[in-house]
Design an enzyme around this catalytic site. Structure first.
Site, PDB file in Angstrom:
ATOM      1  N   GLU A   1       0.872  -1.178   0.000  1.00 21.49           N
ATOM      2  CA  GLU A   1       0.000   0.000   0.000  1.00 21.49           C
ATOM      3  C   GLU A   1       0.902   1.219   0.000  1.00 21.49           C
ATOM      4  O   GLU A   1       1.734   1.362   0.897  1.00 21.49           O
ATOM      5  CB  GLU A   1      -0.807   0.081   1.300  1.00 21.49           C
ATOM      6  CG  GLU A   1      -1.823  -0.985   1.517  1.00 21.49           C
ATOM      7  CD  GLU A   1      -2.518  -0.768   2.876  1.00 21.49           C
ATOM      8  OE1 GLU A   1      -2.317   0.285   3.517  1.00 21.49           O
ATOM      9  OE2 GLU A   1      -3.254  -1.667   3.279  1.00 21.49           O
TER      10      GLU A   1
ATOM     11  N   ASP B   1      -5.381   9.068  10.592  1.00 22.61           N
ATOM     12  CA  ASP B   1      -4.031   8.643  10.927  1.00 22.61           C
ATOM     13  C   ASP B   1      -3.556   9.170  12.265  1.00 22.61           C
ATOM     14  O   ASP B   1      -3.834  10.297  12.643  1.00 22.61           O
ATOM     15  CB  ASP B   1      -3.060   9.066   9.825  1.00 22.61           C
ATOM     16  CG  ASP B   1      -3.230   8.204   8.589  1.00 22.61           C
ATOM     17  OD1 ASP B   1      -3.203   6.975   8.755  1.00 22.61           O
ATOM     18  OD2 ASP B   1      -3.421   8.746   7.489  1.00 22.61           O
TER      19      ASP B   1
END
Ligand SMILES: Cc1ncc(COP(=O)(O)O)c(C=O)c1O
Lengths: 272, 426
Positions: free
Chosen positions: A53, A64
């Protein structure tokens, strides 16, 4: 959709044939530099990642935690552009490992979703993981991905209802990303009462592989997750390797290889 | 869902939160979808429950001091040659329109059985309002605030703390309002089962733009009736400043169907739109997705959010509520930038002509609305009527005013601030 083999599902099939989980490794493009991220991602492939990824750094990464935020911010400060991400995809996809882009939506909308899907496919990208797009608000991406034969990896969470899990599994291609803790990305103790049942609920709604992101940072944790999931996703721990050796590229790569090796052993130890 | 049919659908969102099928929506992590669905259901259920609506009205009346007055600013009116009416939201408890939104959301939080609220804040106004509501309703409260802003607005940090809230400085990104929103979202993902996110403006993912509007729309509903009662006419124009857009949509909603009423939003023009240092999102931004909604966004070629600039922290945001984007696209409302200097000029003008010190956010609306009033006065005569949403009072902005005007030195040598109406020479 889940039954059409793609390079990504083939990687999961291969792991399954070997009675193990697939190791899915994440790193943002442009971190520590565009070339540096290519070198690092290739090292992760050589040391045993089955699926890659590549993060597209974004100014407002709401899902995040601090580690990935810091890396993305550094990449942006050093001037990484969307076109650079495609360059990294191309360089990593050349290794033959299925390579997906993980990105928040706005940079894609800005690039033009149709143009993006076309360029991503041309670069050899396998598809895209979309943390802030759900299938019910993602028709533009779904149409473009289908037109260019790309994987669409959507996320499920412990809070997802069974109906939404069924909808998400049906709309996903490649694998389903189970974000198995309620919280942002980041290395943590990687145990959760929520992960196993969540994987079970996805399995109940289709035969698409389920990979789990839960803050894994070593082989033992990977083995635990591998016991119930088709894939183990690792991100923050890889980023940490490079952040911890910011002044010494060789040492950072060494740490990255060592971590990958440990994780690759872990996904093979998990009793399945 | 039932109320959807009784609302003005033309300008309103569909049941998935899209205005005009394009703006708004819900571009959010799956982890928050269940919470947003739960909130949508609870809000729609509450708005259809007369007991909730009357409790909301009672709390606003008894505690926050609504309905706010519609005040005829006579000196100002004479200056511009038109009737200028000020909707005095600055007189509400905590000094701004924001109390309406937080009391609505906190009441809903109670109804949903949650025990903790989180909020983001820029200047601290929404943070103070949230801390106030949390104290009133006995809820735990955590406020995220950019580290740059906690330093700039120490007084508001102290107010929140005195009210019992925990203030968390946010160091990530540009360490300002947009990053405080990111951090509040991150908290929410991890705490959603017992926590409600009191969003501070009519932006963000569905249902926030519509829900915040519903809690703020009393501004316009009251003003429309007050104008009819006091003057027997509808206004020719209504005006408000636009940051995320809550005070503006709160005023505009009542007038959307009155097609003869001009609707004006004034955006923060900073140093001037041409300098690139501004926050005029609709005027100078491009369609994109920020914080869960498709709307106008200040962004670069790659879709990265660009830092905004405004002298007014409450307007310093690179996005805007999606309904405003829709109203702008339709041409139903007009959005015009007002620079820092123009806003400060209007702050001084209103202070000296009416004895009302407005928030600098509000001063943007005052400046822009006086231009509109002057034009309408010339076209229609002195009965031409303009309603300005006086969204908040200026106490919090005295530090900025001291610097800008060189005030605070009482040795008798400082020149009084000369207030110039827009379009006039000093
Ligand atoms: C007095 C006042 N007016 C306006 C605003 C801008 O917010 P909105 O555009 O949501 O009304 C603020 C925000 O802090 C404010 O304090």
């Amino acid at each position: 959709m889940g039954s059409t083999p793609t390079s990504t599902t083939q990687a999961f099939d291969k792991a399954r044939a070997e009675s193990r989980s697939a190791l899915v490794g994440y790193l943002p493009a442009g971190f520590p530099s565009v070339e540096g991220s290519i070198t690092a991602l290739r090292a992760m492939v050589e040391a045993g990642c089955d699926v890659i990824e590549i993060g597209l750094p974004y100014s407002d990464p709401v899902m995040d935690g601090p580690t990935i935020q810091a890396a993305a911010q550094q990449a942006l400060e050093r001037g990484v552009r969307t076109a650079d991400v495609l360059r990294v995809v191309e360089a990593v996809a050349e290794t033959g490992v299925p390579t997906l882009v993980m990105t928040y939506w706005n940079p894609i909308e800005r690039y033009g979703v149709e143009r993006w899907a076309s360029d991503l496919a041309k670069a050899g990208g396998a598809g895209m993981i979309t943390p802030d797009i759900t299938p019910d608000h993602g028709s533009a991406w779904i149409d473009a991905a289908d037109a260019h034969d790309l994987d669409k990896v959507f996320l499920v969470a412990p809070s997802s209802t069974d109906d939404r899990i069924a909808m998400t599994a049906a709309e996903s291609r490649g694998f389903v990303y189970a974000a198995a803790v309620m919280g942002v990305t980041g290395a943590r103790d990687a145990s959760s009462d929520l992960a196993g049942p969540l994987v079970g609920r996805v399995r109940a709604s289709g035969d698409i592989p389920v990979a789990v992101g839960i803050g894994v940072s070593n082989g033992d944790q990977a083995a635990d997750v591998a016991a119930y999931a088709d894939g183990v996703i690792v991100g923050s721990a890889f980023v940490r390797c490079l952040l911890d050796h910011a002044d010494d590229e060789a040492a950072g790569l060494e740490a990255l290889r060592a971590l990958t090796t440990d994780l690759a052993e872990g996904v093979r130890r998990g009793a399945r | 869902m039932s109320q959807q049919t009784t609302q003005p659908v033309k300008y309103d969102a569909d049941e998935r939160g899209y205005f005009g099928q394009t703006w708004g929506g819900r571009f959010m992590p799956e982890a928050l979808v269940a919470a947003l669905d739960e909130l949508t259901d609870a809000w729609q259920d509450a708005m259809a429950d007369p007991a909730f609506v009357s409790e909301f009205e009672r709390v606003l009346r008894d505690y926050a001091g609504t309905p706010s007055r519609l005040y005829h600013a006579e000196r100002l009116s004479r200056t511009v040659g038109a009737r200028v009416l000020l909707k005095r939201e600055d007189l509400n408890h905590t000094g701004a329109h924001k109390i309406r939104n937080v009391m609505g959301q906190a009441l809903l939080t109670k109804r949903m059985g949650k025990t903790r609220v989180i909020a983001e804040t820029g200047a601290g106004q929404h943070g103070v309002a949230s801390a106030t509501a949390a104290a009133y309703f006995d809820l735990d409260c955590t406020v995220y605030m950019g580290a740059v802003d906690t330093r700039r607005q120490a007084l508001n940090v102290a107010r929140m703390q005195l009210l019992g809230a925990k203030v968390v400085p946010v160091e990530s990104g540009s360490a300002t309002l947009k990053d405080a929103i990111n951090e509040a979202m991150r908290d929410w993902v991890a705490s959603v089962d017992r926590t409600a996110y009191l969003f501070g403006t009519a932006a963000g993912p569905h249902p926030f733009p519509s829900m915040v509007r519903d809690f703020c729309r009393g501004i316009g509903d009251e003003a429309r009736q007050q104008c009819l009662d006091q003057y027997g006419v509808l206004p020719d124009a209504v005006a408000a400043c636009v940051g995320g857009g809550s005070n503006a949509i709160g005023l505009f909603t009542a007038f959307l169907e009155d097609e003869g009423v001009e609707i004006h939003g004034f955006e923060p023009g900073g140093d001037g739109v041409e300098t690139g240092r501004h926050a005029a999102t609709i005027h100078a931004g491009e369609a994109g997705v920020l914080h869960g909604a498709r709307t106008y966004v200040l962004q670069d070629e790659d879709g990265q959010t660009v830092e905004s600039h405004s002298i007014s922290a409450g307007l310093d945001y690179p996005g805007v509520g999606p309904q405003h984007s829709w109203l702008a696209a339709l041409g139903r409302a007009t959005y015009t930038p007002v620079t820092d200097a123009q806003a400060m000029e209007a702050m001084a003008l209103l202070s000296r002509t009416e004895g009302i010190i407005p928030a600098i956010e509000t001063a943007h609306a005052v400046y822009g609305a006086l231009d509109v009033a002057r034009r309408l006065g010339a076209e229609k005569g002195p009965d031409a009527t303009v309603i300005i949403n006086l969204s908040g009072r200026g106490d919090k902005d005295m530090g900025t005013a001291i610097e800008w005007f060189g005030l605070g030195d009482a040795d008798g040598e400082a020149e009084p601030v000369v207030a110039t109406a827009p379009g006039e020479e000093a």
